[in-house]
Design a protein around this motif. Structure first.
Motif: not given
Lengths: 291, 249, 234
Positions: B55-62, B201-206, B208-219
């Motif tokens: 998710g973009p910066n400030g999306a609330g991931k952390s 992560t912010h690194n999409l390559g990373q 791709r290498r690591l993810a089994d599933e993706i949580l995409f967060i925005d706002q």
């Protein structure tokens, strides 16, 4: 983020521990030695509340080792002004008081903090002032006249202002001179609220007159332009008395050891020692104990 | 007390049970200074997969991860484990914090808090340091480590606890590529040893290498919660598509 | 200016002669002030750490109070301890007045707020960094406090040095509760005051230089420890 530079020696943690342990040992040693003074307090000792003049003139440093040699009793001197010394007695914080302000001593007796007062010794107060003596106090004849002249010309005068015996004597002399000092005081009258020594330092710095005890004056090393302006007036006699703090009022007072000190001081040995004490050949105190 | 936290495990169970409980977030909200940072998140993380949060910066991931880990209390809604039981969990932060003591003591410290006996502490800590390649530096003062080494130490500290769930908040954001690769290898190893991974992560390559599933967060909202291949080939939302386009070369 | 020159010379010869009475005074100064700092550290550093990391009603007020108490006048502390320890006072029974222990107590009280306030600051700085990792590891506040104190040890050494400097340099408190008794409670600062009142200005100043040299030596020692144990720049 800054990356730390590599250390010159590896591995660090061993030496880290060693240095820390050394520091810790040092601190523990300091704490351990703290207990030592408490242990030495077990020897016989009394607390003597006395005046700065007797302490600073070096009299006690001369007398007390002699007393200790005969009796084994250590006398611990707390040197403050007479007023404060009597207060220490009133609170029971001293075993014996040795002071020089008769009216205050009589009050102390009347309050029951002591049952008997003995004369020990005397010396005299002196009027100290600038060598030029602008008030012509030296030719006044009596100390009262000298005080009047100082007041008249409003020459700088330093007062102890600390309820000490010397301060009390000074106030009595103003009264005898017919001057109400509370009313007459102005910029010329410097109420310093300090001990004899600091008051002398102040007077030396501003070329002022002041009343001092002879003992402190003789031992004083920072006279600068000061000299004795007037001495020898009978009114300037400075009597020291000694009292045992009343054990009936303050149960922990070391009455036996305290009385032994008083007996020695007023006895032949003590009186002789007082007479023998001299600085540069000059006798500072004169024994006066009643037989 | 600022340090009071919701009850979490402090003693380690004998062995990992077959599957860790599911992490259930229901109507999760978190607001700070009147601003909504997490806005009605409802998800269940149940598999032992590697879940990557994007998710973009400030999306609330952390903030989301801190809520899951228990470092933050929800403003409303709930974070719970199903079935409910204490779960061994650990977290690795973007900026690795090392304690001002030796590398080994950094790892044993966590074990001591977890109630591990002194003898066992040392053995387990050395084992964890071995696995992240820091055993040779065990006696060194931890503050002397490089950034990459510090992050590996943080991973060892977490790994030694044998967590059922490990949260990682952009653990390679400040690292050079070689150090980042080392961290990735360790994360994979931890996962293979039986720990569920939740990592941002912010690194999409990373990713791709690591993810089994993706949580995409925005706002503050979870927009997508899908298997990784699906996310990268056919993102379901316009926001995710834009994000992928912006981030990819 | 000539006085200062003489004083420096006298200080050098005083140090070289290691006269027993001077040694007694110097050692007592060190013992009393070190012991006071140790007491203040034991009572103050954990409290400072708790103030740094724990949230409770009145915390801010306490922080402000301890900051303000750093400027406590030594004479006031001396008076307070005197009234406490005087035979007529609540702790008079123990007969501690005019003993080194009374001086330790007075100086410890004087240094305590300094240790509390400065260690709170040091721990708070560290807590910014440590809060999340320690909470993540499940540390409770009573587990976090010793961790933070240990990890802030380099900053705390500076705190203790500040406290020691204050203790060893003060004269007002030890004069009142110690009584400046020759050989029993006479320390460097009360000696300096006494010599000044005797008009021995150069000698008083020489004693002052000796005190300064001691404080300098102790600081150098602490600095060395700090350097040896903290090989990175920060």
């Amino acid at each position: 983020m800054r990356v730390s530079p590599r250390p010159p020696f590896l591995p660090v943690s061993r030496s880290v521990n060693r240095v820390w342990r050394a520091g810790l040992a040092l601190v523990l040693a300091a704490c351990a030695t703290l207990l030592a003074p408490a242990v030495q307090a077990q020897s016989r000792s009394i607390v003597l509340a006395s005046t700065t003049s007797t302490e600073q003139s070096g009299l006690f440093a001369y007398l007390l080792p002699r007393f200790r040699a005969t009796t084994g009793i250590e006398v611990r001197v707390v040197a403050v002004g007479t007023g404060q010394a009597l207060d220490l007695g009133r609170r029971g914080d001293a075993d014996v008081v040795l002071v020089h302000d008769r009216p205050a001593e009589d009050r102390f007796l009347a309050e029951g903090h002591a049952t008997r007062r003995l004369d020990v010794m005397y010396n005299d107060f002196i009027l100290v002032g600038p060598a030029a003596d602008p008030a012509r106090a030296g030719s006044a004849g009596t100390v009262m006249e000298a005080f009047r002249r100082i007041r008249q010309g409003e020459h700088a005068f330093v007062s102890r202002g600390d309820r000490s015996g010397t301060h009390a004597a000074e106030l009595r002399l103003w009264e005898l001179a017919g001057i109400d000092i509370q009313q007459a005081r102005g910029a010329w009258y410097r109420d310093t609220g300090t001990g004899m020594g600091p008051a002398l330092n102040i007077a030396a710095a501003m070329d002022a007159y002041l009343l001092a005890d002879r003992g402190t004056w003789i031992a004083f090393r920072n006279r600068q332009g000061l000299r004795i302006v007037l001495e020898g007036d009978a009114r300037l006699k400075n009597r020291y008395g000694v009292m045992l703090v009343n054990p009936a009022r303050h149960a922990h007072v070391k009455a036996v050891d305290g009385q032994q000190f008083i007996d020695w001081l007023c006895g032949a040995a003590g009186q002789r020692a007082i007479a023998d004490y001299r600085i540069e050949g000059e006798q500072l105190f004169f024994p006066e104990a009643a037989r | 007390m600022r340090v009071d936290l919701p009850a979490r495990t402090s003693t380690l169970a004998a062995a990992s049970p077959a599957a860790p409980p599911a992490l259930v977030l229901e109507h999760l909200h978190y607001a700070r200074a009147g601003q909504l940072i997490i806005d009605d998140v409802n998800i269940v993380l149940s598999s032992r997969a590697r879940s990557l949060i994007l998710g973009p910066n400030g999306a609330g991931k952390s903030v989301l991860m801190r809520l899951c880990h228990g470092l933050l209390m929800p403003t409303s809604g709930s974070v719970r484990w199903a079935p409910a039981r204490p779960v061994r969990q650990a977290m690795v932060f973007q900026r690795p914090v090392v304690l001002r003591r030796s590398v080994l003591a950094n790892v044993t410290y966590g074990l001591r808090l977890a109630g591990v006996t002194r003898i066992e502490r040392r053995a387990r800590a050395m084992d964890a340091l071995e696995r992240v390649g820091l055993a040779a530096l065990a006696a060194r003062a931890a503050v002397l480590l490089s950034g990459g080494e510090r992050q590996r130490l943080a991973l060892a500290r977490a790994w030694a606890l044998e967590p059922e769930v490990l949260f990682l908040d952009e653990p390679t954001a400040n690292l050079d590529p070689a150090s980042a690769a080392a961290v990735e290898r360790i994360v994979i190893a931890i996962h293979e040893a039986g720990t569920r991974i939740v990592m941002s992560t912010h690194n999409l390559g990373q990713a791709r290498r690591l993810a089994d599933e993706i949580l995409f967060i925005d706002q503050g909202r979870v927009i997508e919660h899908v298997p990784a291949p699906q996310f990268f080939t056919a993102p379901g939302s316009i926001n995710a598509r834009r994000y992928l386009e912006a981030e990819l070369p | 200016m000539n006085d200062i020159g003489i004083a420096l010379q006298q200080a050098a010869s005083l140090l070289a002669s290691a006269e027993p009475s001077l040694v007694t005074v110097v050692l007592l100064s060190l013992e009393v002030s070190l012991a006071a700092v140790v007491l203040a550290a034991i009572a103050g550093a954990p409290l400072g750490a708790v103030l740094a990391i724990c949230e409770f009603p009145g915390r801010r007020l306490l922080v402000v109070i301890f900051n303000a108490l750093m400027g406590l006048p030594p004479v006031m502390v001396g008076l307070f301890v005197y009234v406490l320890l005087s035979r007529a006072g609540p702790l008079g029974h123990f007969g501690l007045l005019f003993t080194p222990r009374a001086m330790v107590l007075a100086q410890a009280l004087l240094v305590w707020p300094i240790v509390v306030a400065l260690s709170r600051q040091a721990v708070e700085d560290l807590w910014v960094e440590y809060a999340e990792p320690l909470q993540s590891l499940g540390a409770s506040w009573w587990q976090a406090v010793p961790t933070l104190l240990w990890d802030a040890r380099h900053a705390l050494i500076t705190v203790l040095l500040a406290g020691f400097g204050r203790a060893v340099a003060e004269v007002g408190a030890v004069m009142i509760v110690g009584g400046n008794i020759d050989g029993v409670t006479r320390v460097m600062t009360t000696s300096i005051a006494l010599e000044t009142s005797k008009g021995n200005l150069a000698f008083a100043m020489a004693l002052g230089f000796v005190l300064l040299a001691l404080v300098l030596a102790l600081n150098a020692l602490a600095f060395t420890i700090r350097q040896r144990t903290m090989p990175h720049a920060g």
